[in-house]
Design a protein around this motif. Structure first.
Motif, PDB file in Angstrom:
ATOM      1  N   VAL A   1       0.840  -1.200   0.000  1.00 24.57           N
ATOM      2  CA  VAL A   1       0.000   0.000   0.000  1.00 24.57           C
ATOM      3  C   VAL A   1       0.874   1.248   0.000  1.00 24.57           C
ATOM      4  O   VAL A   1       0.639   2.190  -0.761  1.00 24.57           O
ATOM      5  N   GLN A   2       1.903   1.269   0.846  1.00 24.46           N
ATOM      6  CA  GLN A   2       2.796   2.435   0.917  1.00 24.46           C
ATOM      7  C   GLN A   2       3.499   2.671  -0.411  1.00 24.46           C
ATOM      8  O   GLN A   2       3.609   3.809  -0.872  1.00 24.46           O
ATOM      9  N   TRP A   3       3.987   1.610  -1.044  1.00 22.27           N
ATOM     10  CA  TRP A   3       4.657   1.771  -2.340  1.00 22.27           C
ATOM     11  C   TRP A   3       3.677   2.229  -3.417  1.00 22.27           C
ATOM     12  O   TRP A   3       4.025   3.028  -4.280  1.00 22.27           O
ATOM     13  N   ALA A   4       2.461   1.747  -3.366  1.00 30.37           N
ATOM     14  CA  ALA A   4       1.453   2.175  -4.337  1.00 30.37           C
ATOM     15  C   ALA A   4       1.156   3.664  -4.167  1.00 30.37           C
ATOM     16  O   ALA A   4       1.037   4.405  -5.152  1.00 30.37           O
ATOM     17  N   VAL A   5       1.056   4.112  -2.928  1.00 29.99           N
ATOM     18  CA  VAL A   5       0.813   5.533  -2.669  1.00 29.99           C
ATOM     19  C   VAL A   5       1.978   6.371  -3.179  1.00 29.99           C
ATOM     20  O   VAL A   5       1.783   7.378  -3.874  1.00 29.99           O
ATOM     21  N   VAL A   6       3.185   5.971  -2.866  1.00 28.65           N
ATOM     22  CA  VAL A   6       4.381   6.707  -3.321  1.00 28.65           C
ATOM     23  C   VAL A   6       4.425   6.756  -4.843  1.00 28.65           C
ATOM     24  O   VAL A   6       4.682   7.817  -5.438  1.00 28.65           O
ATOM     25  N   MET A   7       4.163   5.643  -5.468  1.00 26.31           N
ATOM     26  CA  MET A   7       4.209   5.596  -6.940  1.00 26.31           C
ATOM     27  C   MET A   7       3.142   6.505  -7.555  1.00 26.31           C
ATOM     28  O   MET A   7       3.388   7.158  -8.568  1.00 26.31           O
ATOM     29  N   MET A   8       1.977   6.578  -6.945  1.00 23.46           N
ATOM     30  CA  MET A   8       0.926   7.445  -7.485  1.00 23.46           C
ATOM     31  C   MET A   8       1.244   8.916  -7.250  1.00 23.46           C
ATOM     32  O   MET A   8       1.036   9.749  -8.124  1.00 23.46           O
ATOM     33  N   LEU A   9       1.749   9.239  -6.060  1.00 20.46           N
ATOM     34  CA  LEU A   9       2.037  10.639  -5.748  1.00 20.46           C
ATOM     35  C   LEU A   9       3.195  11.191  -6.578  1.00 20.46           C
ATOM     36  O   LEU A   9       3.252  12.394  -6.838  1.00 20.46           O
ATOM     37  N   ILE A  10       4.104  10.338  -6.988  1.00 20.91           N
ATOM     38  CA  ILE A  10       5.218  10.781  -7.828  1.00 20.91           C
ATOM     39  C   ILE A  10       4.938  10.495  -9.301  1.00 20.91           C
ATOM     40  O   ILE A  10       5.156  11.343 -10.163  1.00 20.91           O
ATOM     41  N   GLY A  11       4.447   9.305  -9.586  1.00 16.10           N
ATOM     42  CA  GLY A  11       4.261   8.879 -10.971  1.00 16.10           C
ATOM     43  C   GLY A  11       3.206   9.647 -11.740  1.00 16.10           C
ATOM     44  O   GLY A  11       3.403   9.978 -12.918  1.00 16.10           O
ATOM     45  N   LEU A  12       2.094   9.954 -11.104  1.00 11.83           N
ATOM     46  CA  LEU A  12       1.031  10.652 -11.829  1.00 11.83           C
ATOM     47  C   LEU A  12       1.426  12.072 -12.250  1.00 11.83           C
ATOM     48  O   LEU A  12       1.171  12.456 -13.396  1.00 11.83           O
ATOM     49  N   PRO A  13       2.069  12.880 -11.382  1.00 11.48           N
ATOM     50  CA  PRO A  13       2.522  14.197 -11.871  1.00 11.48           C
ATOM     51  C   PRO A  13       3.574  14.090 -12.976  1.00 11.48           C
ATOM     52  O   PRO A  13       3.557  14.872 -13.933  1.00 11.48           O
ATOM     53  N   VAL A  14       4.473  13.127 -12.846  1.00 14.97           N
ATOM     54  CA  VAL A  14       5.484  12.943 -13.896  1.00 14.97           C
ATOM     55  C   VAL A  14       4.809  12.552 -15.201  1.00 14.97           C
ATOM     56  O   VAL A  14       5.160  13.050 -16.277  1.00 14.97           O
TER      57      VAL A  14
ATOM     58  N   HIS B   1       6.870  20.624  -6.908  1.00 18.58           N
ATOM     59  CA  HIS B   1       5.944  21.200  -5.937  1.00 18.58           C
ATOM     60  C   HIS B   1       4.560  20.543  -5.993  1.00 18.58           C
ATOM     61  O   HIS B   1       3.867  20.478  -4.972  1.00 18.58           O
ATOM     62  N   ILE B   2       4.171  20.043  -7.133  1.00 20.40           N
ATOM     63  CA  ILE B   2       2.914  19.287  -7.197  1.00 20.40           C
ATOM     64  C   ILE B   2       3.061  17.975  -6.432  1.00 20.40           C
ATOM     65  O   ILE B   2       2.162  17.562  -5.704  1.00 20.40           O
ATOM     66  N   VAL B   3       4.219  17.333  -6.550  1.00 19.97           N
ATOM     67  CA  VAL B   3       4.487  16.113  -5.776  1.00 19.97           C
ATOM     68  C   VAL B   3       4.485  16.435  -4.278  1.00 19.97           C
ATOM     69  O   VAL B   3       3.899  15.699  -3.475  1.00 19.97           O
ATOM     70  N   LEU B   4       5.122  17.541  -3.900  1.00 13.81           N
ATOM     71  CA  LEU B   4       5.126  17.935  -2.486  1.00 13.81           C
ATOM     72  C   LEU B   4       3.709  18.215  -1.991  1.00 13.81           C
ATOM     73  O   LEU B   4       3.348  17.820  -0.876  1.00 13.81           O
ATOM     74  N   ALA B   5       2.915  18.912  -2.791  1.00 10.36           N
ATOM     75  CA  ALA B   5       1.542  19.223  -2.397  1.00 10.36           C
ATOM     76  C   ALA B   5       0.762  17.941  -2.121  1.00 10.36           C
ATOM     77  O   ALA B   5       0.055  17.832  -1.103  1.00 10.36           O
ATOM     78  N   GLY B   6       0.893  16.958  -2.999  1.00  5.58           N
ATOM     79  CA  GLY B   6       0.204  15.687  -2.796  1.00  5.58           C
ATOM     80  C   GLY B   6       0.731  14.929  -1.595  1.00  5.58           C
ATOM     81  O   GLY B   6      -0.049  14.374  -0.807  1.00  5.58           O
ATOM     82  N   SER B   7       2.037  14.909  -1.435  1.00  8.45           N
ATOM     83  CA  SER B   7       2.638  14.173  -0.316  1.00  8.45           C
ATOM     84  C   SER B   7       2.255  14.783   1.022  1.00  8.45           C
ATOM     85  O   SER B   7       1.907  14.064   1.970  1.00  8.45           O
ATOM     86  N   PHE B   8       2.294  16.106   1.109  1.00 12.81           N
ATOM     87  CA  PHE B   8       1.921  16.770   2.360  1.00 12.81           C
ATOM     88  C   PHE B   8       0.435  16.579   2.657  1.00 12.81           C
ATOM     89  O   PHE B   8       0.042  16.408   3.813  1.00 12.81           O
ATOM     90  N   THR B   9      -0.396  16.610   1.616  1.00 18.16           N
ATOM     91  CA  THR B   9      -1.830  16.399   1.824  1.00 18.16           C
ATOM     92  C   THR B   9      -2.093  14.976   2.295  1.00 18.16           C
ATOM     93  O   THR B   9      -2.914  14.749   3.191  1.00 18.16           O
TER      94      THR B   9
END
Length: 193
Positions: free
Chosen positions: A15-28, A111-119
């Motif tokens: 679950v944690q890896w899926a979240v990380v991949m979505m928060l970074i992968g989708l903006p990229v 900054h979009i990745v940061l916004a998602g990660s902080f949220t």
């Protein structure tokens, strides 16, 4: 018993890896042309305003001068005192690594990745389960406010810190620790820079 615990740990890691991949992968993925396609932010403000300011700041620092003055705007204007030049913003180190025109796009994606990660972190702090926190993060990072202002780089940079400010404010009020208040003050300072 041990296999049951191991299965739970593996499930949480997935679950944690899926979240990380979505928060970074989708903006990229969304900004693929900026990240890997050689495209740059071009229209209006990035070209006419932010490019010049970032270039002046980088050139001043590289020449060993503090970027106090913008000599190319009218008869001159303050550069350091203009908050949008972001001459003291710590994450603008990216402009020293990459060409200015590429760094502007990379900064927006970062900054979009940061916004998602902080949220996401704030949602988890509030007790949301990972799927709910992830939906909140995706809504904020891909919402109209942030995506509609990708041409206004300093607004995206500042908006990225808002969820962390809320997270730290919540934590400071709940736990009343001096260290949390100091970190909150530091994050406010970074957002203002």
């Amino acid at each position: 018993m041990f296999t049951h615990v191991l299965r739970i740990v593996r499930g949480k890691l997935h679950v944690q890896w899926a979240v990380v991949m979505m928060l970074i992968g989708l903006p990229v993925l969304l900004f693929w042309p900026l990240v890997f396609g050689g495209k740059v932010l071009y229209w209006a403000l990035p070209l006419l305003q932010f490019y010049e300011w970032r270039l002046l700041v980088v050139e001043s620092y590289r020449a060993g001068r503090f970027p106090l003055w913008n000599p190319v705007l009218g008869c001159g204007a303050p550069l350091l005192a203009n908050l949008q030049s972001a001459a003291l913003y710590p994450l603008n180190f990216i402009y020293f690594i990459f060409p200015i025109e590429q760094a502007m796009g990379y900064s927006v994606v970062l900054h979009i990745v940061l916004a998602g990660s902080f949220t996401y972190g704030f949602g988890r702090r509030l007790g949301l389960r990972p799927p709910a926190a992830l939906i909140g993060a995706l809504c904020y990072m891909f919402g109209g406010f942030i995506l509609g202002r990708t041409q206004f780089i300093s607004m995206v940079n500042a908006a990225a810190w808002l969820p962390l400010l809320l997270w730290l404010t919540h934590r400071t009020v709940r736990e009343a620790r001096l260290a949390d208040g100091l970190v909150l003050g530091l994050v406010i300072a970074v957002q203002l820079l």
